[in-house]
Design a protein around this motif. Sequence first.
Motif, PDB file in Angstrom:
ATOM      1  N   ALA A  29       0.830  -1.211   0.000  1.00  0.00           N
ATOM      2  CA  ALA A  29       0.000   0.000   0.000  1.00  0.00           C
ATOM      3  C   ALA A  29       0.861   1.257   0.000  1.00  0.00           C
ATOM      4  O   ALA A  29       0.503   2.266  -0.606  1.00  0.00           O
ATOM      5  N   GLY A  30       2.006   1.203   0.673  1.00  0.00           N
ATOM      6  CA  GLY A  30       2.815   2.406   0.831  1.00  0.00           C
ATOM      7  C   GLY A  30       3.697   2.720  -0.362  1.00  0.00           C
ATOM      8  O   GLY A  30       3.853   3.882  -0.733  1.00  0.00           O
ATOM      9  N   ALA A  31       4.267   1.693  -0.976  1.00  0.00           N
ATOM     10  CA  ALA A  31       5.279   1.930  -2.014  1.00  0.00           C
ATOM     11  C   ALA A  31       4.656   2.467  -3.297  1.00  0.00           C
ATOM     12  O   ALA A  31       3.521   2.150  -3.631  1.00  0.00           O
ATOM     13  N   GLN A  32       5.435   3.268  -4.005  1.00  0.00           N
ATOM     14  CA  GLN A  32       4.978   3.777  -5.301  1.00  0.00           C
ATOM     15  C   GLN A  32       4.993   2.656  -6.350  1.00  0.00           C
ATOM     16  O   GLN A  32       4.203   2.658  -7.274  1.00  0.00           O
ATOM     17  N   LEU A  33       5.937   1.735  -6.185  1.00  0.00           N
ATOM     18  CA  LEU A  33       6.052   0.628  -7.141  1.00  0.00           C
ATOM     19  C   LEU A  33       6.145  -0.673  -6.350  1.00  0.00           C
ATOM     20  O   LEU A  33       7.161  -0.953  -5.704  1.00  0.00           O
ATOM     21  N   THR A  34       5.059  -1.442  -6.365  1.00  0.00           N
ATOM     22  CA  THR A  34       5.002  -2.702  -5.632  1.00  0.00           C
ATOM     23  C   THR A  34       5.149  -3.854  -6.610  1.00  0.00           C
ATOM     24  O   THR A  34       4.315  -4.026  -7.496  1.00  0.00           O
ATOM     25  N   ILE A  35       6.215  -4.616  -6.430  1.00  0.00           N
ATOM     26  CA  ILE A  35       6.496  -5.723  -7.337  1.00  0.00           C
ATOM     27  C   ILE A  35       6.382  -7.031  -6.574  1.00  0.00           C
ATOM     28  O   ILE A  35       6.958  -7.179  -5.499  1.00  0.00           O
ATOM     29  N   ILE A  36       5.639  -7.967  -7.131  1.00  0.00           N
ATOM     30  CA  ILE A  36       5.595  -9.312  -6.554  1.00  0.00           C
ATOM     31  C   ILE A  36       6.387 -10.238  -7.468  1.00  0.00           C
ATOM     32  O   ILE A  36       6.104 -10.327  -8.661  1.00  0.00           O
ATOM     33  N   THR A  37       7.402 -10.875  -6.901  1.00  0.00           N
ATOM     34  CA  THR A  37       8.178 -11.838  -7.676  1.00  0.00           C
ATOM     35  C   THR A  37       7.770 -13.228  -7.250  1.00  0.00           C
ATOM     36  O   THR A  37       7.635 -13.508  -6.058  1.00  0.00           O
ATOM     37  N   THR A  38       7.576 -14.103  -8.215  1.00  0.00           N
ATOM     38  CA  THR A  38       7.233 -15.485  -7.897  1.00  0.00           C
ATOM     39  C   THR A  38       7.500 -16.344  -9.120  1.00  0.00           C
ATOM     40  O   THR A  38       7.298 -15.895 -10.247  1.00  0.00           O
ATOM     41  N   PRO A  39       7.976 -17.562  -8.895  1.00  0.00           N
ATOM     42  CA  PRO A  39       8.017 -18.466 -10.045  1.00  0.00           C
ATOM     43  C   PRO A  39       6.587 -18.723 -10.515  1.00  0.00           C
ATOM     44  O   PRO A  39       5.660 -18.703  -9.699  1.00  0.00           O
ATOM     45  N   LEU A  40       6.377 -18.926 -11.797  1.00  0.00           N
ATOM     46  CA  LEU A  40       5.015 -19.174 -12.288  1.00  0.00           C
ATOM     47  C   LEU A  40       4.492 -20.509 -11.758  1.00  0.00           C
ATOM     48  O   LEU A  40       3.297 -20.672 -11.543  1.00  0.00           O
ATOM     49  N   LEU A  41       5.413 -21.459 -11.573  1.00  0.00           N
ATOM     50  CA  LEU A  41       5.018 -22.763 -11.059  1.00  0.00           C
ATOM     51  C   LEU A  41       5.885 -23.099  -9.862  1.00  0.00           C
ATOM     52  O   LEU A  41       7.082 -22.837  -9.863  1.00  0.00           O
ATOM     53  N   ARG A  42       5.254 -23.689  -8.820  1.00  0.00           N
ATOM     54  CA  ARG A  42       6.035 -24.331  -7.762  1.00  0.00           C
ATOM     55  C   ARG A  42       5.692 -25.805  -7.874  1.00  0.00           C
ATOM     56  O   ARG A  42       4.607 -26.219  -7.469  1.00  0.00           O
ATOM     57  N   GLY A  43       6.584 -26.586  -8.432  1.00  0.00           N
ATOM     58  CA  GLY A  43       6.219 -27.945  -8.784  1.00  0.00           C
ATOM     59  C   GLY A  43       5.086 -27.856  -9.792  1.00  0.00           C
ATOM     60  O   GLY A  43       5.177 -27.120 -10.772  1.00  0.00           O
TER      61      GLY A  43
END
Lengths: 516, 292, 90
Positions: A406-420
């Motif tokens: 909510a606070g950041a101007q640029l919020t990035i979520i990193t995640t592998p597309l698949l976990r197993g």
Amino acid sequence: MTINTAGRNIPDSIPGYGDVKHFEGHDKRIPEGNRYGKKNRASFNNKTDKTLPDIKAAISASGLKSGMTVSFHHHLRNGDFVVNAVMDACAEMGIRDLVLFPTALFGVHKHLTKHIKSGVIRQIQGSVNGPIGQLASEGGMEVPVVLRSHGGRPRAVTSGNIVIDVAFIAAPTSDRYGNLSGAVGKSACGSLGYAHSDAEYAECVVAITDNLAPFPASNIHIPQYFVDYVVTVESIGDPAGIVSGTTRVTRDPMRLLIARNAARLIESSQYFKDGISFQTGAGGISLAVAAYVRDAMRERGIKGSFGLGGITEFFVDMMKEGLFERLMDVQSFDLAAVKSIGENPNHIEISADWYANPWNAGCAVNMLDTVVLGATEVDRNFNANVNTEADGALLHGIGGHQDTAAGAQLTIITTPLLRGRIPCAVDSVYTVTTPGEVVDAVVTEFGVAINPRRQDLIDAAKEAGNIPLVTMDELIEKAEGLTGKMSPVETEERIIGVVEYRDGTVIDVVRQLKKK
Amino acid sequence: MKLRRTKLYLPGNNPNMLLRGHLFGPDGVILDLEDAVAMSEKDAARILVRDVLTRGDFGDCEVTVRINAMDTDLWRTDIETVVPCGIDGIRIPKVENPKDVALMGEALSEIESKAGIPVGKTLIFCLLETALGIWRSYEIATASKRVAAICPGGEDLRADLKTTRSENSEELIGPRRIVVLAAHAAGVDALDTVYADITNDAGLRRETEWVKQLGFQGKSVIHPNQIPIIHDVFTPTAKEIEQAKRIVEAAAEAAAKGLGAVQVDGRMVDRPVVKRAEFTLQRAGLKSGGEK
Amino acid sequence: MQTAQAGTLESMDCIVTVSESEKGRGITVSMEGASVARFGEAIVSSTKDTLKKMGVLDISVSVQDNGAGDLVLRARVEAAATRLLGGDAR
């Protein structure tokens, strides 16, 4: 039942939780009334020693009774001995039906399952994980778990939404009059940020230390005027579980690929300029993003203003190199961060209230340019789930996810597309932790999806030309193509977990898993 | 010309790499049925590779399969399984006889026509892993029109040369020079062998700079983290790009006026130099690569 | 009883073990692994589909999953069944 603005159908009242204030948007709830205040008390020069012989003596002196609320902080992480020791003492003293209000729990606290089963602990207001999460998910707790973010928790405390009867504060150093420090002592953990509001607002404050220093202690984080009693024990924790050693940047190619995509997105944005502020976690991808961003800062001669959050050696080194002016530290992750907070005046301890509470005159996350977060899954509307796993079990706390997003101007979520085989981009997340309205981009190894409401970021990324842009629909389709269709989680009607948004509204609920 | 700076090996029995290897952005992938697959797993790997070729996705990568050597009884089943999937090429290990390449060409034609694939589409990449193979590089490179590149070996070649690895691979200087010479004489690409020390980024950079200077177009890659380093070495500098742009523009202008030779920066520029400049722009990502 | 196996427990792979079944017993599938909670039905249906296409009607299958997608599962089932049918059993 009401459908909230995150699209979740939530009952208007939940047994064991009470009436629900529904989530209506990240900045919609306006607080009323005044801050809470604890009872007045007076102290005079006839008592200059607050020490008591042991934990049981402190419990007696504090007036703790069955049904009350006790709080703990998690700065000792997986090395903590204090939560288990206090709960054992309560059990032995016949105290029952406690509401446990920790800032977070770790694997080491699986010891508490016996106290949950025997009724010493009736409810947990805080994160649950591992065996406790599994127990709660299968219906093993009478009252639903209430999950709050690192900002939502101090909001609940300072607003009087939750009244802490006794705060037990593990203190790596204390003097006999209750000046507490996290920076020194054999169990040093650095910042005591999460304990501040508890010290300030709890009806009674008990410090538990394994290093009783002569008065006045050095590097005071929590001052004497908040602390009622001091107890010395043999050890408050296992240093090996409290801080990690040096964390090296991963060489795992998949994590590096995701991190490189995230770093390029940051570098392409308007925020990548002198004065940039930055928060990442200590996880593999997060740290690698920080490494790429650091390299780009060096290359382009950019100096940042501050690094925020859980602080690692990596951020400490960036400050030493002049890439940050200050570090604002709510939690010190490793030995280098602990050392730095004790020595460097530009490495500032901040409380959780200062860090992330939406109900004050301005918390630190509001000044954040960019944050890199993880998630177990994200969906078409960019909603993120960090609480539940694919099988529907409630296994993770919220941490600072909602607050920094909510606070950041640029919020990035990193995640592998698949976990197993489990897809991390889905049509609709199982649990909404953080609403899509505060998430700007999702970065995977299969490409970067930018929230369509951020056309400015899309334009900048296109201009950069080195970012593999995709749409969220494409990510979801790609994931489903690789995994096939998932069957739904089978649940009972009963709600075992309530996920509050940082403003105290309910954004989602977690239901009990059906017995197999 | 097709960019072949990096060719990433994907072990043929490893689903994780087969499905995600292309995401690391190599110019090409090599699905490996040979050394990366244990003898007892050849059958399972073949099925997996076939399915990944049929149902998987490799983005813009040039897709090749390293089959088992032609002195085994596996290679025919290998090509019968993978060629109908419509791959860009096969990589033959341990080539030392031009006749084998011709034989392979015929075998491929037969499979292509049965599978309804344009005859001649499947290219051949020859691995020269013995002294004899290196010695016959030119004959091998010209043994079939399908040959797209020849590649010197690494460890196998060292063993055959009765030598061992030295820090700067001096023992491979001669073979590399022969392969480059033969490749360019035959009009095929010269692609270098892998750099085995996957954690030595500086060493990889040095070796890549060296083989680029010799005249190689790229390298085989055994770890994704090597790709950005090799691409960086093969990416032209700003100065090289500027010069290439001027040459290409001058040539276009001259062609429009019907002139043969042109002058750029006071030097005569002929056809090969223009082609070289176009290739530079392509490597810089400023011009899309056409088929060879 | 003849059995055969294919696959590994590497990430995104699975081990498929097949064994002969009496005629008329049909295809039986048992499975374990993290994705079973959400992909159990998919695993059973892809396994059966692959075997039927191979003309295998009576067989007992056990899947130890470590995140194999549909493509990989089918390839492992085919490899295991081919080994069983081809007498390449271990």
